[in-house]
Design an enzyme around this catalytic site. Structure first.
Site, PDB file in Angstrom:
ATOM      1  N   GLU A  28       0.812  -1.217   0.000  1.00 55.46           N
ATOM      2  CA  GLU A  28       0.000   0.000   0.000  1.00 55.46           C
ATOM      3  C   GLU A  28       0.849   1.273   0.000  1.00 55.46           C
ATOM      4  O   GLU A  28       0.327   2.368   0.180  1.00 55.46           O
ATOM      5  CB  GLU A  28      -0.964  -0.005   1.187  1.00 55.46           C
ATOM      6  CG  GLU A  28      -2.043  -1.065   1.035  1.00 55.46           C
ATOM      7  CD  GLU A  28      -3.090  -1.046   2.132  1.00 55.46           C
ATOM      8  OE1 GLU A  28      -2.917  -0.322   3.148  1.00 55.46           O
ATOM      9  OE2 GLU A  28      -4.097  -1.756   1.969  1.00 55.46           O
ATOM     10  N   GLU A  85     -10.995  -4.633   8.934  1.00 55.55           N
ATOM     11  CA  GLU A  85      -9.942  -3.617   8.932  1.00 55.55           C
ATOM     12  C   GLU A  85      -8.879  -3.945   7.893  1.00 55.55           C
ATOM     13  O   GLU A  85      -8.462  -3.079   7.135  1.00 55.55           O
ATOM     14  CB  GLU A  85      -9.315  -3.510  10.323  1.00 55.55           C
ATOM     15  CG  GLU A  85      -8.181  -2.521  10.421  1.00 55.55           C
ATOM     16  CD  GLU A  85      -8.609  -1.083  10.157  1.00 55.55           C
ATOM     17  OE1 GLU A  85      -7.752  -0.298   9.705  1.00 55.55           O
ATOM     18  OE2 GLU A  85      -9.777  -0.727  10.385  1.00 55.55           O
ATOM     19  N   GLY A  99      -8.459 -15.443  -0.615  1.00 59.81           N
ATOM     20  CA  GLY A  99      -9.158 -14.183  -0.345  1.00 59.81           C
ATOM     21  C   GLY A  99     -10.665 -14.382  -0.291  1.00 59.81           C
ATOM     22  O   GLY A  99     -11.328 -13.911   0.640  1.00 59.81           O
ATOM     23  N   ASN A 126      -6.302   0.615  -5.866  1.00 59.90           N
ATOM     24  CA  ASN A 126      -6.103  -0.839  -5.793  1.00 59.90           C
ATOM     25  C   ASN A 126      -7.094  -1.563  -6.709  1.00 59.90           C
ATOM     26  O   ASN A 126      -8.021  -2.233  -6.263  1.00 59.90           O
ATOM     27  CB  ASN A 126      -6.235  -1.304  -4.339  1.00 59.90           C
ATOM     28  CG  ASN A 126      -5.747  -2.722  -4.144  1.00 59.90           C
ATOM     29  OD1 ASN A 126      -5.549  -3.471  -5.098  1.00 59.90           O
ATOM     30  ND2 ASN A 126      -5.569  -3.101  -2.896  1.00 59.90           N
ATOM     31  N   TYR A 133     -13.651  -7.462  -5.523  1.00 60.87           N
ATOM     32  CA  TYR A 133     -14.841  -7.202  -4.711  1.00 60.87           C
ATOM     33  C   TYR A 133     -16.087  -7.054  -5.587  1.00 60.87           C
ATOM     34  O   TYR A 133     -17.170  -7.500  -5.211  1.00 60.87           O
ATOM     35  CB  TYR A 133     -14.649  -5.954  -3.851  1.00 60.87           C
ATOM     36  CG  TYR A 133     -13.499  -6.051  -2.872  1.00 60.87           C
ATOM     37  CD1 TYR A 133     -13.174  -7.253  -2.251  1.00 60.87           C
ATOM     38  CD2 TYR A 133     -12.725  -4.943  -2.565  1.00 60.87           C
ATOM     39  CE1 TYR A 133     -12.113  -7.344  -1.357  1.00 60.87           C
ATOM     40  CE2 TYR A 133     -11.670  -5.022  -1.666  1.00 60.87           C
ATOM     41  CZ  TYR A 133     -11.371  -6.225  -1.069  1.00 60.87           C
ATOM     42  OH  TYR A 133     -10.336  -6.307  -0.195  1.00 60.87           O
TER      43      TYR A 133
END
Length: 160
Positions: A28, A85, A99, A126, A133
């Site tokens: 990140e 989180e 995942g 990202n 997602y």
């Protein structure tokens, strides 16, 4: 055939979780912000009555990722929600379904705990995560702007 296993994190996972936190921070582009220590994890994640919880994902018995979550509350729903989180799978293990398995595991926790929501945030750049997602049916919440207060601003606010 490879075997995925998801289990609650234990104090013995502290170094592994810190390793994954650092990998995530590097990914990140925020390595300088990763300040968690073993003592922090012991005091929070592994406290006698924790407010935050961890999972470890293993592939054939070896840890490949982790997730940290907590419960929040929706006054509109009158129900708790589960907030993810962090979820991280090490790059070498991506593509094996870890995942998705972690998200399914967390969704089951949310349903079992009668949560009205399962939420998380993702960095706007990202694209691989956003695309992933989207395939799961998760919807971005663009009408809300997330705010954060840290460091000196937080201390100033806390001092009347």
């Amino acid at each position: 055939m490879s075997s995925l296993h998801i289990r609650p994190a234990t104090p013995g996972d502290t170094d592994t979780i810190l390793h994954f936190i650092r990998e995530l921070a590097i990914y990140e582009k925020a390595e300088h912000e990763a300040q968690a220590t073993p003592e922090h994890l012991q005091r929070t994640l592994f406290a006698p009555q924790p407010a935050v919880f961890g999972l470890v994902c293993e592939l054939d018995g070896a840890p490949i990722g982790f997730a940290v979550y907590f419960f929040n509350y929706s006054t509109w729903q009158g129900q708790h929600g589960l907030y993810l989180e962090d979820l991280y799978i090490t790059p070498q293990a991506r593509g094996v379904g870890a995942g998705k398995a972690m998200l399914q595991h967390l969704a089951k926790i949310a349903v079992d705990k009668d949560c009205g929501r399962f939420e998380w945030s993702v960095l706007d750049w990202n694209t691989p995560a956003i695309d992933f997602y989207d395939t799961l049916g998760a919807l971005p919440q663009s009408e809300w702007i997330r705010y954060r207060m840290t460091g000196a601003a937080l201390k100033k606010m806390a001092t009347p």
